[in-house]
Scaffold this motif. Structure first.
Motif, mmCIF file in Angstrom:
data_model
loop_
_atom_site.group_PDB
_atom_site.id
_atom_site.type_symbol
_atom_site.label_atom_id
_atom_site.label_comp_id
_atom_site.label_asym_id
_atom_site.label_seq_id
_atom_site.Cartn_x
_atom_site.Cartn_y
_atom_site.Cartn_z
ATOM 1 N N VAL A 53 70.978 74.512 9.022
ATOM 2 C CA VAL A 53 70.424 73.344 9.710
ATOM 3 C C VAL A 53 70.475 72.387 8.442
ATOM 4 O O VAL A 53 71.507 71.416 7.924
ATOM 5 C CB VAL A 53 69.487 73.220 10.264
ATOM 6 C CG1 VAL A 53 69.099 71.543 10.292
ATOM 7 C CG2 VAL A 53 69.412 73.763 11.825
ATOM 8 N N ALA A 54 69.647 72.940 7.117
ATOM 9 C CA ALA A 54 69.097 71.744 6.294
ATOM 10 C C ALA A 54 70.661 71.459 5.288
ATOM 11 O O ALA A 54 71.495 70.564 4.611
ATOM 12 C CB ALA A 54 68.728 72.151 5.148
ATOM 13 N N ALA A 55 71.778 73.065 5.313
ATOM 14 C CA ALA A 55 72.960 72.679 4.975
ATOM 15 C C ALA A 55 74.180 72.120 5.311
ATOM 16 O O ALA A 55 74.888 71.830 4.606
ATOM 17 C CB ALA A 55 73.302 74.674 4.793
ATOM 18 N N HIS A 56 74.225 71.815 7.007
ATOM 19 C CA HIS A 56 75.202 71.945 7.845
ATOM 20 C C HIS A 56 74.500 69.648 7.346
ATOM 21 O O HIS A 56 75.486 69.282 7.018
ATOM 22 C CB HIS A 56 74.917 71.839 8.895
ATOM 23 C CG HIS A 56 75.113 70.959 10.388
ATOM 24 N ND1 HIS A 56 77.053 71.209 9.646
ATOM 25 C CD2 HIS A 56 75.260 69.836 10.291
ATOM 26 C CE1 HIS A 56 77.027 70.252 11.592
ATOM 27 N NE2 HIS A 56 75.930 69.424 10.842
ATOM 28 N N ARG A 57 73.017 69.835 7.370
ATOM 29 C CA ARG A 57 73.217 68.052 7.219
ATOM 30 C C ARG A 57 73.764 67.468 6.525
ATOM 31 O O ARG A 57 73.960 66.390 5.825
ATOM 32 C CB ARG A 57 72.048 68.563 7.651
ATOM 33 C CG ARG A 57 70.698 68.782 8.885
ATOM 34 C CD ARG A 57 71.541 66.700 9.795
ATOM 35 N NE ARG A 57 70.955 67.222 11.226
ATOM 36 C CZ ARG A 57 70.138 66.056 12.084
ATOM 37 N NH1 ARG A 57 69.214 66.273 10.497
ATOM 38 N NH2 ARG A 57 69.651 66.892 13.241
ATOM 39 N N LYS A 58 73.400 68.216 5.035
ATOM 40 C CA LYS A 58 73.461 68.130 3.622
ATOM 41 C C LYS A 58 75.387 67.841 3.667
ATOM 42 O O LYS A 58 75.156 66.567 3.139
ATOM 43 C CB LYS A 58 73.643 69.201 2.381
ATOM 44 C CG LYS A 58 73.621 68.544 1.414
ATOM 45 C CD LYS A 58 72.973 69.458 0.455
ATOM 46 C CE LYS A 58 73.320 69.558 -1.315
ATOM 47 N NZ LYS A 58 72.660 69.876 -1.932
ATOM 48 N N GLU A 59 75.840 67.800 4.397
ATOM 49 C CA GLU A 59 77.258 68.083 4.304
ATOM 50 C C GLU A 59 77.454 67.141 5.329
ATOM 51 O O GLU A 59 79.408 66.903 4.861
ATOM 52 C CB GLU A 59 78.338 69.612 4.185
ATOM 53 C CG GLU A 59 77.585 70.741 3.462
ATOM 54 C CD GLU A 59 78.322 71.772 2.968
ATOM 55 O OE1 GLU A 59 79.357 72.040 4.551
ATOM 56 O OE2 GLU A 59 78.402 73.059 2.144
ATOM 57 N N ASN A 60 77.283 66.890 6.180
ATOM 58 C CA ASN A 60 77.306 66.082 7.529
ATOM 59 C C ASN A 60 76.513 64.656 7.351
ATOM 60 O O ASN A 60 75.452 65.288 8.312
ATOM 61 C CB ASN A 60 77.665 66.838 8.348
ATOM 62 C CG ASN A 60 78.278 68.101 8.516
ATOM 63 O OD1 ASN A 60 80.216 67.512 8.540
ATOM 64 N ND2 ASN A 60 78.250 69.309 8.261
ATOM 65 N N SER A 90 75.268 71.030 13.663
ATOM 66 C CA SER A 90 75.301 72.903 13.694
ATOM 67 C C SER A 90 74.297 73.541 12.546
ATOM 68 O O SER A 90 73.443 72.576 12.169
ATOM 69 C CB SER A 90 76.825 72.964 13.949
ATOM 70 O OG SER A 90 77.265 73.651 12.575
ATOM 71 N N THR A 91 74.724 75.084 12.502
ATOM 72 C CA THR A 91 74.166 75.018 11.170
ATOM 73 C C THR A 91 75.518 76.312 9.858
ATOM 74 O O THR A 91 75.251 77.085 10.132
ATOM 75 C CB THR A 91 73.467 76.559 11.981
ATOM 76 O OG1 THR A 91 74.414 77.561 12.669
ATOM 77 C CG2 THR A 91 72.303 76.336 12.909
ATOM 78 N N ARG A 92 77.015 75.764 10.761
ATOM 79 C CA ARG A 92 78.237 75.552 10.466
ATOM 80 C C ARG A 92 77.975 74.621 8.877
ATOM 81 O O ARG A 92 78.014 73.361 9.023
ATOM 82 C CB ARG A 92 79.698 75.628 10.891
ATOM 83 C CG ARG A 92 79.167 76.799 11.710
ATOM 84 C CD ARG A 92 79.252 77.797 11.329
ATOM 85 N NE ARG A 92 79.987 78.300 11.043
ATOM 86 C CZ ARG A 92 80.552 79.532 10.350
ATOM 87 N NH1 ARG A 92 79.760 80.745 10.252
ATOM 88 N NH2 ARG A 92 82.258 79.786 9.515
ATOM 89 N N SER A 93 78.342 75.423 7.881
ATOM 90 C CA SER A 93 78.478 75.174 6.669
ATOM 91 C C SER A 93 79.524 75.195 5.590
ATOM 92 O O SER A 93 79.481 76.705 6.206
ATOM 93 C CB SER A 93 77.641 74.352 6.442
ATOM 94 O OG SER A 93 76.772 74.896 5.291
ATOM 95 N N SER A 94 79.996 75.199 5.057
ATOM 96 C CA SER A 94 80.424 75.654 3.292
ATOM 97 C C SER A 94 79.595 77.612 2.887
ATOM 98 O O SER A 94 80.425 77.912 2.481
ATOM 99 C CB SER A 94 80.688 75.173 1.958
ATOM 100 O OG SER A 94 79.977 74.661 1.788
ATOM 101 N N CYS A 95 78.287 77.265 3.424
ATOM 102 C CA CYS A 95 77.767 78.028 3.063
ATOM 103 C C CYS A 95 78.125 79.579 4.598
ATOM 104 O O CYS A 95 77.391 80.293 4.198
ATOM 105 C CB CYS A 95 76.166 77.905 3.093
ATOM 106 S SG CYS A 95 75.871 76.651 1.873
ATOM 107 N N LYS A 96 78.497 79.366 5.140
ATOM 108 C CA LYS A 96 78.816 80.015 6.328
ATOM 109 C C LYS A 96 77.856 79.859 7.711
ATOM 110 O O LYS A 96 78.647 80.404 8.724
ATOM 111 C CB LYS A 96 79.854 81.413 6.026
ATOM 112 C CG LYS A 96 80.137 81.410 4.537
ATOM 113 C CD LYS A 96 80.832 82.864 4.186
ATOM 114 C CE LYS A 96 81.531 82.765 3.491
ATOM 115 N NZ LYS A 96 81.935 84.951 3.236
ATOM 116 N N GLY A 97 76.794 80.052 7.112
ATOM 117 C CA GLY A 97 76.302 79.738 8.513
ATOM 118 C C GLY A 97 75.289 81.248 9.048
ATOM 119 O O GLY A 97 75.132 81.595 7.755
#
Length: 528
Positions: A394-401, A415-422
């Protein structure tokens, strides 16, 4: 006992049954009898255990305001409500049933939903806007979501009482403690009446001029039929509603009259249900309050500490009827719903109040895991690990969005998706972090509401179709849960009551018209 003859006989005292009986009266049937297997204290069948929601086409707020009793002009100015068109309703039906539903049944349901809802209001059903279930207050405005805006005052219990009052006004004769044990027919394969067993044990025949309308529900309260048709393990599902829906009339129609079975006989409406609820019938006081539909705002874990569904894959209206099945598939057939303080603040009190559900609370995730272990969680270490991995995603998604804003009234894309794949199993909407204490969990299981398999019916008259002849069985009709072919695997929330009203109304009209035609032909007592 003297021979009893009625224009129309209705079997079942739920929403569909009362709609059929009143429709028959309105269309000229002078003598209408409604028979109910259960005692009067269990009147209404599964209707009593619903939230009383009707999904209907409407053309905006002004279309529904004349029907409701809980909106002042000042409140109306603060409501955001998009129209729900025929295209919207049909699209939802097709989407959630994987386009398996019978197209003519679906079309009839959609096209007649608006007029039928207004007909119900004319017959004393008291509607309200469903603020508590279908709207969120955001920035001072009430935002309705999911295409479902109408519910009945006092829910399913209120709906049953309003139907009973209307039937009494219209002169429908209602008999409780009167199970139908056989459906009568003559040598021409015309349905001529039913055999009823009185609570004294005595059996007697009741004849009909126009027909018998079956509105007696599915087989959801029959553990052996659930196992036979739904599969292994379904005998362990909790029964959400009446214990009297045991499939009797379905079997009579198919075995004795060669009625054509139709629809999804391995499918049902099943939802997240309080694991502390009664197992074999609903609670007549709490009724629908055992539903636990707050999962889109949090997460669900099985006893191994793993998530097993995307809680945010769609609006709750389109997932709650199938997630019960997913819980039943889990080890031990139970799961835990989990939120932090922020997520829990959005939960509806009718489902999650202190006096409704057992709450498991803790100040840390580790403490919550240990408390859940005492309630049946097998692997608290995996639970903590899963929850921490979720929060990182969640934190990774928020950082990118950073510009995406949480909005429970729509699929917001958090969501839980990001460049870290989720995650291996992502949450695709409303992915709130679970970091703020106190943390809350409740234990849930699978509650079965109604079964989708039923009888093949004509979309215009709701006449039951013969399996051998491929045409209507003269004098036999069906409505409500007994109609097969409309829902497959899932259904759009609120469409069950609407279906019962639409096709109950059709069946009542058709049976009354048949009675009138046969009377004009000077038909007297039907030959058995």
């Amino acid at each position: 006992m003297p021979l009893q003859i009625y224009d129309v006989i209705v079997v079942g005292s739920g929403n569909a049954g009362f709609c059929a009986a009143v429709s028959a009266k309105e269309n000229g049937a002078s003598k209408v009898l409604l028979l109910e297997k259960a005692p009067e204290s269990w009147a209404g069948g599964n209707t009593t255990f619903t939230a009383g929601a009707y999904r209907t086409v409407f053309h905006g707020l002004q279309d529904v305001l004349p029907l409701v009793q809980n909106v002042t002009p000042e409140m109306a100015d603060r409501i955001d409500m998009d129209p729900y068109t025929e295209q919207d309703f049909m699209s939802d039906l097709r989407r959630v049933t994987n386009n398996r539903g019978h197209p003519q049944l679906a079309s009839a349901l959609v096209k007649e939903s608006n007029s039928t809802t207004k007909w119900l209001a004319q017959n004393g059903v008291k509607f309200q806007l469903s603020f508590n279930r279908q709207a969120y207050q955001i920035a001072g405005r009430q935002k309705f979501w999911g295409g479902l805006v109408l519910s009945v005052v006092d829910g399913g219990k209120g709906l049953t009482q309003q139907h009973q009052a209307n039937a009494a006004r219209k002169g429908v004769e209602v008999r409780y403690d009167s199970p139908v044990v056989s459906i009568l027919s003559n040598d021409a394969d015309e349905v001529t009446g039913v055999t009823v067993r009185h609570k004294s044990g005595m059996k007697f025949d009741v004849l009909t001029r126009g027909g018998v309308i079956l509105c007696a529900g599915g087989f959801e309260a029959n553990a052996s039929m659930r196992t036979q048709y739904l599969g292994l393990g379904w005998d362990l599902a909790y029964v959400r509603g009446t214990p009297y829906n045991s499939g009797d009339c379905l079997r009579m129609a198919m075995n004795d009259l060669n009625a054509n079975p139709a629809g999804d006989w391995s499918g049902c409406h099943s939802t997240c249900w309080d694991a502390n609820a009664p197992t074999d019938s609903g609670d007549q006081k709490l009724t629908n309050q055992f539903t636990k539909s707050g999962y889109p705002l949090g997460l669900m874990f099985n006893v191994d500490g793993l998530r097993f569904v995307d809680e945010g894959v769609d609006m709750r209206n389109y997932t709650y009827a199938k997630f019960g099945r997913e819980i039943l598939r889990q080890p031990e057939g139970v799961a835990f719903q989990v939120w932090d303080a922020d997520g829990a603040s959005w939960l509806r009190s009718e489902e999650y109040a202190d006096n409704v559900v057992e709450k498991i609370q803790a100040e840390t995730i580790e403490e919550l895991g240990e408390k859940l272990r005492r309630k049946g969680l097998n692997d608290s270490t995996m639970f903590v690990k899963s929850l921490r991995e979720y929060n990182k995603a969640v934190a990774a998604h928020r950082k990118e969005n950073p510009d995406i804003v949480f909005d429970p009234s729509k699929k917001d894309g958090l969501s839980t998706r990001s460049s870290c794949k989720g995650l291996q199993l992502d949450k695709t909407n409303w992915a709130l972090p679970i970091t703020k204490p106190p943390f809350l969990a409740v234990k849930v299981t699978c509650g079965i509401t109604f079964t989708f398999g039923g009888l093949k019916t004509d979309h215009e008259t709701s006449a039951v179709i013969s399996d051998s002849a491929g045409k209507p069985i003269p004098g036999l009709y069906a409505a409500g849960e007994m109609v097969g072919g409309l829902f497959y695997g899932n259904y759009p929330g609120g469409s069950g009551l609407t279906s019962g009203a639409v096709f109950g109304r059709k069946a009542g009209r058709a049976a009354a018209e048949r009675a009138a035609v046969l009377s004009k032909r000077k038909a007297t007592v039907p030959t058995i």
